[in-house]
Design a protein around this motif. Structure first.
Motif, PDB file in Angstrom:
ATOM      1  N   LYS A 623      -4.813   5.826   9.386  1.00  0.00           N
ATOM      2  CA  LYS A 623      -5.892   4.992   8.830  1.00  0.00           C
ATOM      3  C   LYS A 623      -7.258   5.582   9.142  1.00  0.00           C
ATOM      4  O   LYS A 623      -8.154   5.580   8.297  1.00  0.00           O
ATOM      5  N   LYS A 624      -7.409   6.103  10.343  1.00  0.00           N
ATOM      6  CA  LYS A 624      -8.689   6.710  10.725  1.00  0.00           C
ATOM      7  C   LYS A 624      -8.979   7.933   9.869  1.00  0.00           C
ATOM      8  O   LYS A 624     -10.081   8.093   9.333  1.00  0.00           O
ATOM      9  N   LEU A 688       0.081  -0.888   2.501  1.00  0.00           N
ATOM     10  CA  LEU A 688      -0.351  -1.442   1.212  1.00  0.00           C
ATOM     11  C   LEU A 688      -1.868  -1.554   1.136  1.00  0.00           C
ATOM     12  O   LEU A 688      -2.465  -1.310   0.086  1.00  0.00           O
ATOM     13  N   ILE A 689      -2.498  -1.904   2.237  1.00  0.00           N
ATOM     14  CA  ILE A 689      -3.969  -1.991   2.272  1.00  0.00           C
ATOM     15  C   ILE A 689      -4.572  -0.608   2.050  1.00  0.00           C
ATOM     16  O   ILE A 689      -5.530  -0.446   1.282  1.00  0.00           O
ATOM     17  N   MET A 690      -4.003   0.409   2.696  1.00  0.00           N
ATOM     18  CA  MET A 690      -4.492   1.776   2.499  1.00  0.00           C
ATOM     19  C   MET A 690      -4.248   2.254   1.067  1.00  0.00           C
ATOM     20  O   MET A 690      -5.058   2.965   0.486  1.00  0.00           O
ATOM     21  N   LEU A 691      -3.114   1.859   0.508  1.00  0.00           N
ATOM     22  CA  LEU A 691      -2.748   2.299  -0.841  1.00  0.00           C
ATOM     23  C   LEU A 691      -3.538   1.586  -1.927  1.00  0.00           C
ATOM     24  O   LEU A 691      -3.697   2.112  -3.025  1.00  0.00           O
ATOM     25  N   LEU A 718      -7.531  -1.804   8.774  1.00  0.00           N
ATOM     26  CA  LEU A 718      -7.288  -1.781  10.222  1.00  0.00           C
ATOM     27  C   LEU A 718      -8.139  -0.713  10.897  1.00  0.00           C
ATOM     28  O   LEU A 718      -8.046   0.459  10.574  1.00  0.00           O
ATOM     29  N   ASP A 719      -8.984  -1.135  11.816  1.00  0.00           N
ATOM     30  CA  ASP A 719      -9.765  -0.171  12.598  1.00  0.00           C
ATOM     31  C   ASP A 719      -9.270  -0.090  14.042  1.00  0.00           C
ATOM     32  O   ASP A 719      -9.806   0.650  14.849  1.00  0.00           O
ATOM     33  N   LYS A 720      -8.247  -0.875  14.357  1.00  0.00           N
ATOM     34  CA  LYS A 720      -7.729  -0.892  15.730  1.00  0.00           C
ATOM     35  C   LYS A 720      -7.087   0.449  16.064  1.00  0.00           C
ATOM     36  O   LYS A 720      -6.339   1.008  15.273  1.00  0.00           O
ATOM     37  N   LYS A 721      -7.398   0.942  17.259  1.00  0.00           N
ATOM     38  CA  LYS A 721      -6.875   2.242  17.661  1.00  0.00           C
ATOM     39  C   LYS A 721      -5.718   2.057  18.640  1.00  0.00           C
ATOM     40  O   LYS A 721      -5.889   1.536  19.734  1.00  0.00           O
TER      41      LYS A 721
END
Length: 886
Positions: A623-624, A688-691, A718-721
């Motif tokens: 995601k990052k 799905l959010i990324m897509l 999502l920004d959680k690492k």
């Protein structure tokens, strides 16, 4: 949760989604929110017809950005609109009328314009339906049209203000003339094609010496009737004796002087140039410099006028033939040389464009170009992606010529200028003169690019008195997306008009894309018949497949090649996601919310949820990286990262491994199993959010099955690492891969269970393996039907598989081939020697040690140590095998 259909069907998935989004007003700006604002204005497509594949690409790029920003907590607005496209639309409507046996003159101006409005409404509806098919997240409540009353008021104000500020003037200059449409053209409306032609050579005989002549070559003999002089370079010694003398123009026998100008290249052709100021842009400039007469020899339909003497009324090309025949008889035609040269054609009528002196309205470019150049030197410079197009903009601005803005059309913004019927006085104003009956309005309209130049601020309700609320929040536009072919014609003009009228740049970033070409790399065109209708592609593969293909197969500024094979591959990728989602949903009662998942995460087991921790680490890393790539407009990079994570990490590994964790025979306890199931769903939701920015329809369809929010667009990126300590996962991957390879090489069926023993004598991973053996066994049993044991096998007749710095020992018994084992061991030793050699060279390279990141150097050193250990163990093993065979 709603169960997904067994088979992915893009037609069913994409049906009714768009109307639902519009009904929920999910694309509309949240004007009063406290979110940061992000804005895009669509490059308005022409209402000349349907959208093509280039429009689909351009729209997909913008839609990706809007959806991505919305998912990242921005208040987004994407303003739609269309361009009236003066000459192009008028040409289309005239063509339709001709098919009905009607000309525009039969109707008259007002009735003809009414017909064009009918065309506009028809094709505007078509374009909106195509936007819907593509899933473009446009805020229709703010839609604009470049020929609306609102835009007309802005156009009139800007024209009058620029006229008053001496930035607009009327005068005679050389322009591109379409003799079929009988209108001036902008440069972008001229298409240059390689065309077979000829260079014709003539004698210009000296008036005082009938035996001497100057040889002149031209590609357009018909313009000779407009010659006012011959020109030579003052440094050309060949012609110094002719300077100041007169020669006889062979076309009309007029006496014309020989003058000098450094513009003439000594080495080019004969070094003598005929000068026709009314029919050539370079000749025109020489004419201004030397105060030469401007003689027009053609009518506006490219037939010859009375100055062409006996050729009056002939088409220019017919006049050329007859003139050459006449001068051949008279002995002044020397020769004809066949050539291939670039010839300008009208984009709409395909007529050969005629450089033509005409009384037109112009924009004075020098002061406006300076503003653009000054901006791009400042800290406030517009960012171009890729940056090389900033240089393109600057070069064009440095070499800009005054811009012809008047068009001899009926469809478009009529120029707000009137001429007094008696005194011929010119009046320019927003409103007509008081005694309007004594004035006649200029019948010309403005170039479409003139009104399009205000697009970024005109779409935001700009007025000249105060800044609109829209502009306060959304201006400058965050990102302008457009093709490299209109940087000068549109991007540059938006910049200088915005600077002139809003004292601000129009946009912060400009993302430049290329052109779509066919599979052979050719430009798509009607003449080649290689165009592709995006609606046909959507019918066959779906909008998601088309969008993903368009978005992930070209870097900024580069052309894109259409590929049926890649579209098929993309459809298969979506099908893979669909099937993976079905598996997940069959194994879950519900998808956890972020808060629910975090509560479960606190109680997760450090040893028995290693696979779950691993996929969470990979999720946050992906995601990052995807977010960083999108923010740099590197969508191909983002797409590749997504593809690899979904296909390899999630589907090929995690789902397969999860079957051992969440299945009936799982060794995990209830809490560990629940966390594993939740992770399965939580990661899918984030996939799905990324897509979604790439594939809005299928991602929404699967998400809607989760019974969470009304749309995936209400979720957040999502920004959680996650950085969990992973101890056993790499071992699982390597063990499984090596055992699969072993089975394949030895032709051992998966139904045959194998007992595998760890040989951890010299391994630094001994304690990790011993601690996690039962967890590792879950996956090894499930995936490769092998049972692992940490006890040392009491058998000298065995096969050893090297893993990191330890071995997996397998008793040979029924299947082992010693010769094959010796050869395989030797092959592995040879491979290791190559790696050791490569590693030694790299670690001996001072440049690598100095320039590479410290982590990379450390990783290479660890690899080298492992290679050496593996080599030592394999050599020992090879020696043992050879002894046993002996």
């Amino acid at each position: 949760m709603k169960e997904l259909d067994k088979k992915y069907n893009h037609k069913d998935v994409e049906k009714n989604k768009y109307s639902k989004w519009l009904k929920e007003k999910i694309f509309e700006a949240e004007f009063n929110s406290k979110k940061p604002a992000y804005s895009i204005v669509i490059p308005p497509p022409n209402v000349t017809g349907k959208l093509h594949l280039g429009h689909a690409w351009d729209g997909s790029l913008q839609d990706l950005l809007i959806r991505f920003k919305k998912l990242n907590g921005f208040d987004t607005v994407w303003i739609p609109g269309m361009d009236h496209a003066g000459i192009a639309t008028q040409a289309k409507v005239e063509e339709r009328l001709r098919e009905q046996g009607i000309s525009k003159y039969d109707l008259g101006r007002d009735k003809f314009i009414a017909k064009v409005w009918e065309w506009k409404e028809e094709y505007a509806a078509t374009i909106r339906s195509q936007w819907a098919k593509l899933g473009l997240s446009l805020d229709y409540s703010k839609e604009k049209f470049t020929y609306s009353d609102e835009l007309n008021q802005i156009v009139n104000y800007v024209f009058v203000k620029m006229y008053e500020d001496k930035l607009i003037y009327k005068g005679k200059r050389i322009i591109n003339w379409d003799p079929k449409q009988k209108t001036a053209l902008s440069n972008i409306e001229v298409i240059y094609k390689e065309t077979k032609g000829a260079m014709y050579h003539f004698k210009y005989i000296l008036s005082d010496n009938q035996k001497d002549f100057l040889q002149v070559a031209t590609t357009r003999p018909e313009t000779m009737f407009g010659d006012v002089c011959l020109v030579v370079n003052p440094k050309d010694k060949r012609y110094s004796k002719y300077i100041g003398k007169t020669v006889i123009n062979p076309s009309n026998k007029a006496l014309i002087p020989v003058i000098t100008d450094e513009y003439v290249e000594i080495e080019f052709g004969t070094g003598v140039m005929k000068c026709t100021p009314a029919h050539d842009p370079n000749d025109f400039e020489i004419g201004l410099k030397h105060n030469l007469e401007q003689i027009v020899v053609m009518n506006d339909d490219a037939t010859m006028n009375d100055l062409a003497q006996e050729f009056q009324g002939l088409d220019r090309f017919e006049a050329r033939k007859q003139l050459i025949a006449k001068l051949t008889k008279e002995g002044t035609f020397i020769k004809k040389e066949e050539i291939v040269h670039q010839v300008g054609y009208s984009e709409r009528s395909n007529a050969i464009v005629e450089p033509f002196i005409s009384d037109q309205w112009f924009v004075k470019m020098k002061p406006l170009a300076k503003q653009v150049l000054d901006l791009q030197k400042s800290k406030e410079a517009i960012n171009f992606y890729p940056n090389r197009f900033n240089d393109t903009l600057n070069k064009w601005m440095e070499n800009s010529h005054d811009w012809t803005i008047s068009r001899q059309l009926w469809w478009g913004h009529q120029i707000p200028a009137w001429y007094h019927k008696d005194t011929k006085e010119v009046y320019v104003g927003i409103t007509p003169p008081k005694d309007e009956q004594n004035w006649e309005r200029d019948s010309d309209v403005l170039d479409t690019w003139f009104s399009s130049a205000f697009w970024p601020f005109a779409t935001m309700n700009w007025n000249n008195k105060k800044q609109s609320e829209m502009m306060k929040r959304y201006f400058p536009v965050s990102t302008m997306v457009t093709g490299y072919d209109i940087i000068f014609f549109w991007v540059a003009r938006m910049v200088f008009q915005s600077l002139e009228f809003t004292s601000s740049k129009p946009f912060k970033d400009v993302l430049i894309h290329g052109l779509i070409r066919d599979e052979q790399g050719r430009k798509m065109s009607k003449s080649l018949g290689n165009g592709v209708d995006p609606m046909d592609v959507i019918e066959k593969y779906g909008a998601d497949s088309l969008r993903y293909f368009l978005l992930t197969n070209s870097s900024p500024g580069q052309d894109l090649r259409y590929s049926e094979e890649k579209l098929t591959s993309t459809w298969n990728f979506i099908n893979k996601i669909w099937n993976a989602s079905r598996y997940v949903m069959l194994n879950l009662k519900k998808i956890p919310t972020n808060l629910e998942f975090e509560k479960l995460l606190v109680k997760a087991n450090e040893v028995n949820n290693q696979i779950d921790f691993w996929i969470l680490n990979r999720l946050s890393e992906t995601k990052k990286m995807v977010k960083e790539a999108i923010e740099k407009y590197e969508f191909t990079v983002a797409g590749k990262l997504l593809y690899n994570f979904i296909w390899d990490d999630y589907c090929s590994w995690y789902i397969e491994l999860s079957k051992a964790q969440v299945g009936e025979n799982s060794l995990l306890n209830k809490q560990e199993k629940q966390f594993s199931q939740s992770t399965l769903g939580y990661v899918l939701k984030n996939i799905l959010i990324m897509l979604h920015p790439f594939m809005p329809f299928v991602s929404e369809e699967i998400y809607q099955s989760f019974d969470l929010q009304s749309s995936i667009l209400k979720e957040r990126w999502l920004d959680k690492k996650y950085q969990f300590k992973i101890l056993t996962v790499d071992h699982i991957f390597e063990i499984v891969n090596n055992l699969r390879e072993f089975r394949a090489n030895q032709n051992i069926k998966n139904a045959i269970s194998l007992n595998i023993h760890f040989n951890l004598k010299k391994s630094k991973f001994k304690s990790i393996i011993e601690k996690g053996i039962s967890y590792i066994n879950i996956f090894v049993e499930k995936l490769v039907n092998c049972k692992l044991d940490i006890s040392i096998i009491d058998d000298k007749d065995l096969t050893s598989i090297a893993i990191k710095d330890y071995f997996l020992d397998i008793s040979n018994k029924d299947f082992f081939d010693k010769d094959k084992a010796i050869q395989e061991t030797q092959d592995k030793i040879n491979e290791l020697l190559l790696e050791i050699d490569r590693s030694e060279k790299m670690l001996a390279n001072e440049n690598f040690l100095k320039r590479a990141a410290a982590e990379k150097v450390l990783a290479e050193k660890e690899k080298y140590i492992n290679y050496k250990k593996q080599h030592e163990l394999l050599v020992d093993k090879l020696n043992e095998l050879k002894k046993e065979k002996a």
